[in-house]
Write an enzyme that holds these catalytic residues in place. Structure first.
Site, PDB file in Angstrom:
ATOM      1  N   PHE A 138       0.866  -1.185   0.000  1.00 24.01           N
ATOM      2  CA  PHE A 138       0.000   0.000   0.000  1.00 24.01           C
ATOM      3  C   PHE A 138       0.896   1.226   0.000  1.00 24.01           C
ATOM      4  O   PHE A 138       1.670   1.446   0.924  1.00 24.01           O
ATOM      5  CB  PHE A 138      -0.935   0.062   1.214  1.00 24.01           C
ATOM      6  CG  PHE A 138      -1.913   1.204   1.087  1.00 24.01           C
ATOM      7  CD1 PHE A 138      -3.150   1.025   0.484  1.00 24.01           C
ATOM      8  CD2 PHE A 138      -1.570   2.482   1.506  1.00 24.01           C
ATOM      9  CE1 PHE A 138      -4.031   2.091   0.318  1.00 24.01           C
ATOM     10  CE2 PHE A 138      -2.444   3.556   1.344  1.00 24.01           C
ATOM     11  CZ  PHE A 138      -3.675   3.361   0.747  1.00 24.01           C
ATOM     12  N   ASP A 223       9.442   2.681   1.823  1.00 22.64           N
ATOM     13  CA  ASP A 223       8.277   3.492   2.167  1.00 22.64           C
ATOM     14  C   ASP A 223       8.046   3.344   3.671  1.00 22.64           C
ATOM     15  O   ASP A 223       7.498   2.336   4.132  1.00 22.64           O
ATOM     16  CB  ASP A 223       7.045   3.039   1.373  1.00 22.64           C
ATOM     17  CG  ASP A 223       5.799   3.873   1.717  1.00 22.64           C
ATOM     18  OD1 ASP A 223       5.821   4.605   2.727  1.00 22.64           O
ATOM     19  OD2 ASP A 223       4.805   3.777   0.970  1.00 22.64           O
ATOM     20  N   LYS A 252       3.010  11.074   7.292  1.00 23.30           N
ATOM     21  CA  LYS A 252       2.199  10.873   8.499  1.00 23.30           C
ATOM     22  C   LYS A 252       2.743  11.588   9.742  1.00 23.30           C
ATOM     23  O   LYS A 252       2.510  12.775   9.905  1.00 23.30           O
ATOM     24  CB  LYS A 252       2.012   9.378   8.760  1.00 23.30           C
ATOM     25  CG  LYS A 252       1.156   8.703   7.680  1.00 23.30           C
ATOM     26  CD  LYS A 252       0.749   7.311   8.093  1.00 23.30           C
ATOM     27  CE  LYS A 252       0.133   6.510   6.993  1.00 23.30           C
ATOM     28  NZ  LYS A 252      -1.268   6.768   6.763  1.00 23.30           N
TER      29      LYS A 252
HETATM   30  N1  PXG Z   1       2.541   4.587   2.059  1.00 25.35           N
HETATM   31  C1  PXG Z   1       2.142   3.908   3.139  1.00 25.35           C
HETATM   32  C2  PXG Z   1       2.995   2.798   3.672  1.00 25.35           C
HETATM   33  C3  PXG Z   1       0.948   4.268   3.773  1.00 25.35           C
HETATM   34  O1  PXG Z   1       0.554   3.592   4.860  1.00 25.35           O
HETATM   35  C4  PXG Z   1       0.634   5.999   2.107  1.00 25.35           C
HETATM   36  C5  PXG Z   1       1.826   5.593   1.535  1.00 25.35           C
HETATM   37  C6  PXG Z   1      -0.117   7.139   1.492  1.00 25.35           C
HETATM   38  O2  PXG Z   1      -0.130   8.247   2.328  1.00 25.35           O
HETATM   39  P1  PXG Z   1      -1.255   9.400   2.141  1.00 25.35           P
HETATM   40  O3  PXG Z   1      -0.795  10.495   3.057  1.00 25.35           O
HETATM   41  O4  PXG Z   1      -1.243   9.794   0.721  1.00 25.35           O
HETATM   42  O5  PXG Z   1      -2.563   8.802   2.569  1.00 25.35           O
HETATM   43  C7  PXG Z   1       0.180   5.319   3.240  1.00 25.35           C
HETATM   44  C8  PXG Z   1      -1.131   5.734   3.823  1.00 25.35           C
HETATM   45  C9  PXG Z   1      -6.326   5.248   3.302  1.00 25.35           C
HETATM   46  C10 PXG Z   1      -5.271   4.704   4.192  1.00 25.35           C
HETATM   47  O6  PXG Z   1      -7.475   4.986   3.567  1.00 25.35           O
HETATM   48  C11 PXG Z   1      -3.979   5.131   4.058  1.00 25.35           C
HETATM   49  C12 PXG Z   1      -3.007   4.546   4.851  1.00 25.35           C
HETATM   50  C13 PXG Z   1      -3.352   3.588   5.776  1.00 25.35           C
HETATM   51  C14 PXG Z   1      -4.632   3.211   5.904  1.00 25.35           C
HETATM   52  C15 PXG Z   1      -5.614   3.759   5.098  1.00 25.35           C
HETATM   53  O7  PXG Z   1      -6.015   5.941   2.348  1.00 25.35           O
HETATM   54  N2  PXG Z   1      -1.691   4.831   4.740  1.00 25.35           N
END
Ligand code: PXG
Length: 405
Positions: A138, A223, A252
């Site tokens: 993800f 990441d 984050k």
């Molecule tokens: N990389 C990782 C490992 C993440 O956990 C992102 C990139 C993307 O970050 P942004 O700030 O663009 O959301 C994440 C985000 C969701 C969601 O619903 C997002 C995350 C975890 C759970 C749910 O978009 N992590």
């Protein structure tokens, strides 16, 4: 029904399925709903609120900078960005950084850096660069990032997808080695998969991947948007295996749970591929974000949040291991980044989260079977004890209902 819930359901696109609670205030590890009911936040906005809600030092940094200078764009230098990136680079051992706002933007930055490095430094033929990613990954929600998701639901009807990505099995270093070709520019990986369900790869996986990448002149891009900045019990999850990636993605918690702040950091030769005009962001690196980011990093170091995460995470895992419930398939975690796998034949993670919410504990399921526990790193043992008690009782309740039906 509360008006906050109704209005959000009416006017906000239904791209989420939130738990039915309307939050209106947060302080430390607690949040309150519209009716004044208090909840322990064991989710921390998917690990963004490591410093606790409304951390006084961060609020103060925000207010002070807001009154001074907020946004000027990167058309000009500011007195905050340099010190912020210097601190981030020194803490992570990287040479340079490119500031962005959201996690997905920082991942996009890493993808662009890897491709351009592939052509300009490695000599890959034009438009042939490949990036290898993992099953269960993800990395965000932009069109390019979903193009290399292994989750078909994220892609459905959003095509045409961006080419140039290959997926290999997460946790299998041999699969990475076998997938590398002369056109491979980079391997993009989460040291522990968060959204994938708190998936911890075999010990030695990351260091072996690092070796393979080095031997093949392939960039290792980590990441650490979710795993970084203390979440897994060390500053970076890569530190558990003494790996320094060629490119590092943070987000984050970098914004202290107050603002979206992200960055792509990397080795000098990787960052050198960016020249004026190749990339940018109106808000990326703004002085307000930089001031909050500086304070977020300072608090992390001064309050020893990674060490705290390790100690309390071990404590939480020990306590959870003591729960005797057939609903628990397994418990896994690193630091305060813990997943409880629920046996899908006996119950759903969503139901566990809903029942916990009723008792004043907020968590969120991932992939239907995993209850994710990722509280602010400032949580106390007493609060964790209370959480474990609630989880124990909810699982007992569900087991009794199951047996009675
Ligand atoms: N990389 C990782 C490992 C993440 O956990 C992102 C990139 C993307 O970050 P942004 O700030 O663009 O959301 C994440 C985000 C969701 C969601 O619903 C997002 C995350 C975890 C759970 C749910 O978009 N992590």
């Amino acid at each position: 029904m509360s008006s906050g819930l109704e209005l959000e359901n009416k006017y906000c696109a239904h791209n989420y399925h939130p738990l039915p609670v309307v939050l209106s205030r947060g302080e430390g590890v607690y949040v309150w709903d519209e009716t004044g009911k208090k909840y322990l936040d064991m989710m921390s906005a998917y690990s963004a609120v490591s410093h606790g809600h409304a951390n006084p030092r961060l609020v103060n940094a925000l207010k002070t900078q807001a009154e001074t200078l907020c946004i000027v764009s990167r058309a000009f230098y500011t007195d905050k960005l340099g010190p912020f990136l210097k601190l981030a680079c020194e803490l992570t051992g990287q040479d340079m950084a490119l500031p962005m706002n959201t996690g997905a933007e920082a991942v996009e930055t890493a993808v662009k850096a890897a491709r351009r490095w592939g052509y300009e430094a490695k000599g890959i033929e034009a438009d042939k660069a490949e990036i290898i990613v993992c099953t269960g990954n993800f990395h965000g929600r932009t069109t390019t990032i979903i193009s290399f998701s292994a989750e078909k639901e994220y892609q459905k009807n959003f095509g045409p997808l961006t080419p140039g990505f290959k997926i290999v099995e997460y946790g299998d270093a041999d699969a990475l080695e076998a997938a590398i070709t002369p056109n491979t520019a980079a391997f993009l990986v989460e040291p522990i998969q968060g959204e994938g369900g708190i998936v911890i790869p075999p010990t030695g996986y990351l260091s072996r991947c690092h070796e393979i990448c080095r031997d093949n002149n392939v960039l290792l891009l980590a990441d650490e948007i979710q795993t970084g900045l203390g979440r897994t019990g060390s500053l970076l999850a890569c530190d558990h295996e003494n790996v320094k990636p060629d490119g590092l993605i943070l987000g984050k918690a970098l914004g202290g749970g107050i603002l979206p702040v992200s960055m792509f950091l990397g080795r000098q030769d990787v960052m050198d591929i960016f020249v004026p005009g190749t990339h940018g962001s109106t808000f990326g690196g703004n002085p307000l974000a930089a001031a909050v980011g500086i304070e977020a990093l300072n608090i992390l170091v001064e309050d020893q949040l990674p060490e705290r995460s390790m100690e309390l995470g071990n404590y939480l895992m020990d306590q959870l291991a003591g729960i005797d419930s057939p609903l628990i398939d397994s418990i896994r975690g690193s630091g305060l980044f813990v997943g409880i796998e629920i046996d899908p034949a006996l119950g759903s993670a969503r139901e566990v989260c809903e029942r916990l919410m009723e008792r004043g504990l907020l968590s969120k399921e991932t992939h239907e079977t995993v209850v994710r526990l990722a509280p602010p790193l400032v949580i106390t043992r007493e609060a964790l004890d209370w959480a474990v008690q609630q989880i124990t009782e909810v699982l007992q309740e569900m087991d009794q209902l199951r047996l009675a039906s």
